[in-house]
Design a protein around this motif. Structure first.
Motif, PDB file in Angstrom:
ATOM      1  N   HIS A 435       0.836  -1.207   0.000  1.00 54.09           N
ATOM      2  CA  HIS A 435       0.000   0.000   0.000  1.00 54.09           C
ATOM      3  C   HIS A 435       0.874   1.263   0.000  1.00 54.09           C
ATOM      4  O   HIS A 435       0.573   2.235  -0.706  1.00 54.09           O
ATOM      5  CB  HIS A 435      -0.914  -0.011   1.230  1.00 54.09           C
ATOM      6  CG  HIS A 435      -1.761   1.214   1.356  1.00 54.09           C
ATOM      7  ND1 HIS A 435      -2.814   1.501   0.504  1.00 54.09           N
ATOM      8  CD2 HIS A 435      -1.701   2.260   2.219  1.00 54.09           C
ATOM      9  CE1 HIS A 435      -3.368   2.647   0.840  1.00 54.09           C
ATOM     10  NE2 HIS A 435      -2.711   3.133   1.889  1.00 54.09           N
ATOM     11  N   LEU A 436       1.968   1.221   0.761  1.00 58.57           N
ATOM     12  CA  LEU A 436       2.895   2.356   0.751  1.00 58.57           C
ATOM     13  C   LEU A 436       3.473   2.579  -0.640  1.00 58.57           C
ATOM     14  O   LEU A 436       3.616   3.713  -1.103  1.00 58.57           O
ATOM     15  CB  LEU A 436       4.043   2.113   1.741  1.00 58.57           C
ATOM     16  CG  LEU A 436       3.814   2.409   3.222  1.00 58.57           C
ATOM     17  CD1 LEU A 436       5.109   2.205   3.985  1.00 58.57           C
ATOM     18  CD2 LEU A 436       3.288   3.795   3.425  1.00 58.57           C
ATOM     19  N   MET A 437       3.813   1.493  -1.311  1.00 54.76           N
ATOM     20  CA  MET A 437       4.386   1.618  -2.651  1.00 54.76           C
ATOM     21  C   MET A 437       3.353   2.139  -3.654  1.00 54.76           C
ATOM     22  O   MET A 437       3.710   2.835  -4.618  1.00 54.76           O
ATOM     23  CB  MET A 437       4.924   0.262  -3.114  1.00 54.76           C
ATOM     24  CG  MET A 437       6.150  -0.212  -2.325  1.00 54.76           C
ATOM     25  SD  MET A 437       7.546   0.970  -2.392  1.00 54.76           S
ATOM     26  CE  MET A 437       7.365   1.819  -0.802  1.00 54.76           C
ATOM     27  N   ALA A 438       2.069   1.826  -3.437  1.00 59.97           N
ATOM     28  CA  ALA A 438       1.027   2.390  -4.298  1.00 59.97           C
ATOM     29  C   ALA A 438       0.948   3.905  -4.116  1.00 59.97           C
ATOM     30  O   ALA A 438       0.835   4.664  -5.090  1.00 59.97           O
ATOM     31  CB  ALA A 438      -0.318   1.736  -3.977  1.00 59.97           C
ATOM     32  N   LEU A 439       1.050   4.330  -2.870  1.00 67.41           N
ATOM     33  CA  LEU A 439       1.081   5.776  -2.612  1.00 67.41           C
ATOM     34  C   LEU A 439       2.346   6.391  -3.217  1.00 67.41           C
ATOM     35  O   LEU A 439       2.314   7.517  -3.735  1.00 67.41           O
ATOM     36  CB  LEU A 439       1.040   6.042  -1.101  1.00 67.41           C
ATOM     37  CG  LEU A 439      -0.236   5.638  -0.360  1.00 67.41           C
ATOM     38  CD1 LEU A 439      -0.088   5.933   1.133  1.00 67.41           C
ATOM     39  CD2 LEU A 439      -1.446   6.373  -0.901  1.00 67.41           C
ATOM     40  N   HIS A 440       3.439   5.658  -3.135  1.00 66.05           N
ATOM     41  CA  HIS A 440       4.706   6.128  -3.699  1.00 66.05           C
ATOM     42  C   HIS A 440       4.568   6.395  -5.192  1.00 66.05           C
ATOM     43  O   HIS A 440       5.051   7.414  -5.719  1.00 66.05           O
ATOM     44  CB  HIS A 440       5.787   5.085  -3.419  1.00 66.05           C
ATOM     45  CG  HIS A 440       7.106   5.373  -4.064  1.00 66.05           C
ATOM     46  ND1 HIS A 440       7.391   5.042  -5.376  1.00 66.05           N
ATOM     47  CD2 HIS A 440       8.229   5.979  -3.583  1.00 66.05           C
ATOM     48  CE1 HIS A 440       8.601   5.421  -5.670  1.00 66.05           C
ATOM     49  NE2 HIS A 440       9.146   5.991  -4.600  1.00 66.05           N
ATOM     50  N   LYS A 441       3.899   5.496  -5.899  1.00 66.65           N
ATOM     51  CA  LYS A 441       3.726   5.679  -7.344  1.00 66.65           C
ATOM     52  C   LYS A 441       2.872   6.896  -7.656  1.00 66.65           C
ATOM     53  O   LYS A 441       3.132   7.633  -8.624  1.00 66.65           O
ATOM     54  CB  LYS A 441       3.104   4.423  -7.945  1.00 66.65           C
ATOM     55  CG  LYS A 441       4.048   3.222  -7.989  1.00 66.65           C
ATOM     56  CD  LYS A 441       3.385   2.031  -8.649  1.00 66.65           C
ATOM     57  CE  LYS A 441       4.342   0.840  -8.693  1.00 66.65           C
ATOM     58  NZ  LYS A 441       3.709  -0.352  -9.319  1.00 66.65           N
ATOM     59  N   ILE A 442       1.841   7.119  -6.843  1.00 65.13           N
ATOM     60  CA  ILE A 442       0.975   8.292  -7.068  1.00 65.13           C
ATOM     61  C   ILE A 442       1.780   9.571  -6.887  1.00 65.13           C
ATOM     62  O   ILE A 442       1.699  10.502  -7.691  1.00 65.13           O
ATOM     63  CB  ILE A 442      -0.219   8.257  -6.102  1.00 65.13           C
ATOM     64  CG1 ILE A 442      -1.119   7.056  -6.423  1.00 65.13           C
ATOM     65  CG2 ILE A 442      -1.021   9.555  -6.196  1.00 65.13           C
ATOM     66  CD1 ILE A 442      -2.270   6.881  -5.465  1.00 65.13           C
ATOM     67  N   VAL A 443       2.583   9.634  -5.833  1.00 65.40           N
ATOM     68  CA  VAL A 443       3.408  10.825  -5.589  1.00 65.40           C
ATOM     69  C   VAL A 443       4.445  10.987  -6.690  1.00 65.40           C
ATOM     70  O   VAL A 443       4.721  12.108  -7.149  1.00 65.40           O
ATOM     71  CB  VAL A 443       4.083  10.730  -4.200  1.00 65.40           C
ATOM     72  CG1 VAL A 443       5.019  11.912  -3.983  1.00 65.40           C
ATOM     73  CG2 VAL A 443       3.030  10.680  -3.101  1.00 65.40           C
ATOM     74  N   ASP A 444       5.009   9.881  -7.132  1.00 70.99           N
ATOM     75  CA  ASP A 444       6.020   9.927  -8.180  1.00 70.99           C
ATOM     76  C   ASP A 444       5.444  10.442  -9.494  1.00 70.99           C
ATOM     77  O   ASP A 444       6.156  11.064 -10.292  1.00 70.99           O
ATOM     78  CB  ASP A 444       6.612   8.530  -8.373  1.00 70.99           C
ATOM     79  CG  ASP A 444       7.872   8.551  -9.232  1.00 70.99           C
ATOM     80  OD1 ASP A 444       8.556   9.592  -9.242  1.00 70.99           O
ATOM     81  OD2 ASP A 444       8.167   7.546  -9.895  1.00 70.99           O
TER      82      ASP A 444
END
Length: 943
Positions: A435-444
């Protein structure tokens, strides 16, 4: 004072029609309103007009607002409060008892209650308090309003509310009226039953509490109390009781176990049976009172609430859930079985995701789950343990998604993290990391600011719970580093994350490892990628790395030295970049391992003091170099870490390079002047040549060219015509001390008072001598919105003796006309082209063409001065054309960044007519005010 409250017949009463404005002004800012009058005069006027039959009842209701909202301001002493209550009670008695007057009488009753309670005048022997309390009780008992179709029902409701407020502020006041109150509650068949029930509940709770505080309680005292119907218990007002906050059973005052409670149990049971008929808010209030009653009577079992639990567990009302949790906290396992607790917890989990509930309600349920007592027992040190009852399986439905709002996502993530941490499920931790990595992709992929903040908060929650899991924490460092590589502006977020996790996890090396990874990423970047915008963020990160004892600083110093030598930064002399580099150097000077980078750091500072174009940066670099090469590590750290809480002797010792050197300590301090030393005086525009605006011939026109398009293409450059430059004389503020007659290295600093302008740059002046001509300084403004504003100005300068001083200048007003600019057209344009552009702009700015456009019409008398003189004195720089017969003028005012005010001015007999059009309707008030100002000024000069 009494005479003033009752009104002086010789004093002219204010206009009743003006009361709405006066009340609105008072409510908006009582202190500002009373600066032009006194509370006594305002209160006197208020009471005088409340007696006036000519004032409408709706206006009187409005006039009572200040007494209800700010009673202590208008009645600052008990005496004034008593006199005011007497006056209001007199007005109440003279008001006709008709359905039309019910609203006014309700507000009068409420105002008297507010005044008496706020001024602490609910006492025995105070006639107005005794009389008013009798009036309230008589009104509450008067059930004859049924004959009038319930028209007087609101008056009884207000009487009940006022009695409840009196009882709340003076607990026990109605303790001798319990039988009468219970009888009223039972007889009332209208919705007013709820008001009587609440009143009885508060009175019953306070009466039982007063009984628990008696030294000796006999067996029949409680029964006698429930059946009492005497006068008011005025003794309760002599020493108001403070009801205890019910937290644990050991803190609750209780009645002796031998007291007969059969009648009390019957009363409580009947109240609970009728409870479902009440509104949720009333139910919650009654349950709160009854919970406290049962907790104070040992022989009354909490099981009396058992029949209500199932209904309360199934409710969606937050207020009823509050009452349930209060019973849970008060009675614990005396009322709730393990099955009840498990059911309630499951119910909370279900409600936390109910689709019909609002986000705040769902967050409240999650908070209840998080702090449920049996779910997270309190340890010996007072901290909550990991969740016991909420398992990962139970909380699986609360797993956050990227579609949740920020608050919901973070609260769910927190509770799931705790559940997985307690269960020690590696798979569950992996789900959270995904889930953190999904948020990471959105921010990226350039996520919103809210999503970026949510991501970093989620990382903090993850680290708070799983910092011992090296697999995921190592991957997290790599992900954050890659994110920074693509988005340098996230440097403040990363620094904040490091600071927060370092404070939270004192023994963890993760924050330092993250900083090391960022440091390695930055120092390995090629010079071509270190653009001016990203370099500032890199320097902030390196400055934070320079504070870490476990991080090697040699690569940082070499990177900075290589950057300055092999780029044009020193030649450009950018103060912000230089200051950022010096900030890194300052942290390095305080580093415990300074010896390892001593030579490289000395080379860096020496290069800056010789090569950086900004004098201020050179001076600071020279100062740091002197400290580095002349002080011991201990004294160097003391100079740079000097605190404000240390003694004066300690400050002197640490702020000097040489021992006992007060002179150098003084020279390193910026002193503050007692009086302003400098001022800025705006330069007048006299002597500016006036352009020729005579009518042009047809040969000047260019009909085949779209002038408007050509003109607008100029603004494709965002810097075109975007600034206003104002010139000022920098001079001395009157007679100043001889110490300040020669000033050097003056730096003027400006601060905005609003967000309508871009930051104003500092202005440097080499020197200023008292008996010489003042210096001319240029102030460059870049408006976002061309509105008037005020700038706060200050200056730092050096005097002849080498000391540095700080002085505050008078605020600098920026008026609306200061922002006017002539039409920014190419210089080769003919007069006819300018007129043609004027006509095209006028047509394009018509309101039907643009929703932001607006038109206005202004007329003024010309007076003895001709219209031409008025135009030449105020609009000569902005004149597009003029005609002599008939006399007319066209004026165009350009306001950066790209706003227009177009004026058509013509003379009509003895008046001038100004037609106005603008592309920003918010400018109209400033335009009209400015034209009125210059025309009034012209008229005054002719007299």
């Amino acid at each position: 004072m009494i005479a003033s409250l009752q009104g002086d017949s010789a004093m002219a009463a204010p206009n009743p029609e003006g009361w709405p404005q006066r009340v609105a002004a008072f409510s908006c800012s009582p202190s500002h309103f009373l600066s032009s009058t006194t509370p006594e005069d305002f209160l006197s006027d208020l009471l005088q007009d409340l007696k006036d039959d000519k004032v409408s009842e709706s206006t009187k209701v409005l006039m009572l607002g200040p007494l209800q909202e700010h009673p202590t301001i208008l009645c600052p002493s008990p005496q004034v409060g008593e006199q005011t209550a007497v006056a209001l009670l007199g007005i109440f008695s003279r008001t006709a008892h008709t359905p039309k007057s019910v609203n006014l009488k309700c507000h009068l009753m409420l105002s008297i209650t507010t005044v008496l309670i706020s001024t602490s005048f609910v006492k025995q022997g105070v006639k107005v308090a005794e009389g008013f309390l009798d009036l309230l009780f008589q009104t509450a008992q008067d059930t004859n309003d049924q004959k009038h179709g319930g028209m007087f029902r609101p008056l009884r409701a207000i009487a009940c509310d006022c009695l409840r407020e009196m009882e709340t502020c003076c607990p026990g006041l109605l303790s001798h009226k319990l039988e009468a109150l219970y009888s009223l509650k039972q007889q009332e068949m209208t919705p007013l039953h709820q008001a009587y029930t609440l009143l009885y509940g508060v009175a019953l709770r306070n009466a039982v509490h007063c009984l628990t505080l008696q030294k000796e309680v006999m067996d029949g005292d409680l029964k006698k109390l429930l059946a009492s119907n005497e006068g008011f218990a005025w003794k309760a007002t002599e020493k108001p009781l403070e009801l205890v906050q019910l937290t644990t059973m050991s803190q609750i005052p209780v009645l002796p176990s031998n007291v007969e409670t059969k009648e009390l149990k019957s009363v409580v049971s009947l109240l609970l049976e009728e409870c479902y008929l009440l509104t949720p808010v009333t139910q919650a209030a009654l349950l709160r009172e009854l919970t406290q009653v049962v907790s104070m009577v040992q022989s009354l079992s909490p099981a009396i609430f058992k029949s209500q639990l199932l209904r309360l567990f199934g409710t969606v009302e937050i207020s009823l859930l509050h009452s349930t949790l209060q019973m849970k906290g008060t009675f614990t396992d005396s009322l709730f079985t393990a099955e009840d607790e498990n059911f309630l917890l499951k119910r909370l989990v279900g409600m936390a995701q109910h689709p019909l509930l609002s986000t705040p309600q769902k967050l409240f349920y999650i908070e209840c789950i998080l702090h449920f007592p049996e779910n997270r027992p309190i340890s010996s040190n007072g901290e909550e343990s990991l969740p016991v009852l909420v398992t990962p399986r139970m909380a699986a439905s609360l797993f956050p998604t990227v579609f949740n709002d920020s608050s919901t996502m973070l609260s769910r993530l927190n509770i799931l993290s705790l559940a997985y941490l307690e269960a020690d499920e590696e798979e569950g931790i992996g789900y959270i990391f995904d889930h953190l990595m999904a948020l990471h992709k959105i921010v990226d992929h350039h996520g919103t600011r809210e999503m970026t903040t949510t991501f970093f908060r989620a990382v903090y929650i993850f680290m708070q719970n799983f910092y011992l899991n090296e697999k995921y924490t190592r991957d997290l460092i790599e992900s954050l580093s890659e994110l920074y590589r693509s988005h340098y502006t996230l440097a403040p977020n990363l620094i904040n994350l490091v600071d927060s996790t370092q404070k939270l996890l004192e023994d963890s090396s993760w924050p330092t490892d993250l900083l090391k990874a960022l440091q390695m990423l930055i120092v390995e970047l090629p010079l071509q990628q270190l653009v001016h915008q990203s370099l500032q963020w890199h320097l902030k990160v390196l400055g934070r790395v320079a504070k870490e004892e476990q991080a090697s600083q040699r690569s940082t110093v070499r990177f900075l030295l290589n950057l300055l030598i092999n780029s044009s930064l020193c030649g450009l002399g950018d103060w912000r970049i230089g200051n950022a580099v010096l900030s890194v150097c300052r942290n390095l000077l305080q580093h415990p391992n300074l010896d390892q980078v001593f030579i490289e750091l000395a080379d860096l500072l020496q290069f800056m003091m010789h090569s950086f174009e900004d004098v201020d940066i050179q001076d600071h670099a020279r100062f740091y170099y002197t400290l580095l090469t002349n002080l011991s590590k201990e004294k160097l750290s003391g100079v740079l870490n000097m605190g404000t809480g240390e003694s004066q002797a300690k400050i002197r010792s640490l702020s000097s390079i040489m021992a006992e050197s007060e002179e150098l300590s003084s020279s390193l301090t910026v002193h503050r002047t007692r009086q302003p030393v400098l001022k800025l005086v705006k330069l007048s525009e006299d002597g500016i040549s006036k352009p020729d605006h005579s009518s042009s011939g047809p040969e000047d026109s260019t009909p085949d060219v779209d002038l408007l398009k050509v003109y607008q293409n100029q603004f494709l450059n965002p810097e075109f015509a975007s600034v206003v430059i104002l010139k000022y004389h920098l001079t001395f503020a009157g007679e100043v001390d001889a110490l300040y007659h020669k000033l050097f290295c003056i730096c003027l600093h400006f601060e905005q008072t609003d967000s309508n302008y871009e930051r104003v740059s500092d202005v440097s002046v080499p020197c200023l001598i008292y008996d010489r001509k003042p210096c001319v300084v240029s102030l460059t403004l870049k408006p976002w919105r061309p509105y008037p504003t005020v700038l706060h100005a200050s200056a730092i300068f050096t005097t002849e003796d080498g000391l540095s001083w700080h002085t505050q200048l008078d605020p600098i007003p920026i008026g609306f006309p200061d922002l006017f600019l002539p039409l920014p057209v190419p210089v080769h344009w003919s007069q006819g082209s300018r007129e043609q552009l004027f006509h095209q702009l006028w047509k394009s700015l018509c309101p039907e063409e643009s929703s932001q456009s607006a038109t206005s019409l202004f007329c003024f008398e010309v007076g003895e001065r001709s219209l031409r003189e008025v135009i030449e004195s105020s609009f000569h720089k902005y004149l597009v054309s003029k005609q002599l017969n008939p006399e007319s003028y066209k004026v165009l005012l350009f306001l950066p960044p790209q706003f227009y005010v177009l004026l058509k001015i013509k003379n009509s007999e003895d008046a001038a007519i100004v037609s106005i059009i603008t592309d920003n309707w918010k400018l109209l008030p400033f335009i009209n005010s400015y034209i009125k100002c210059i025309t009034d000024y012209s008229a005054d000069r002719t007299q």
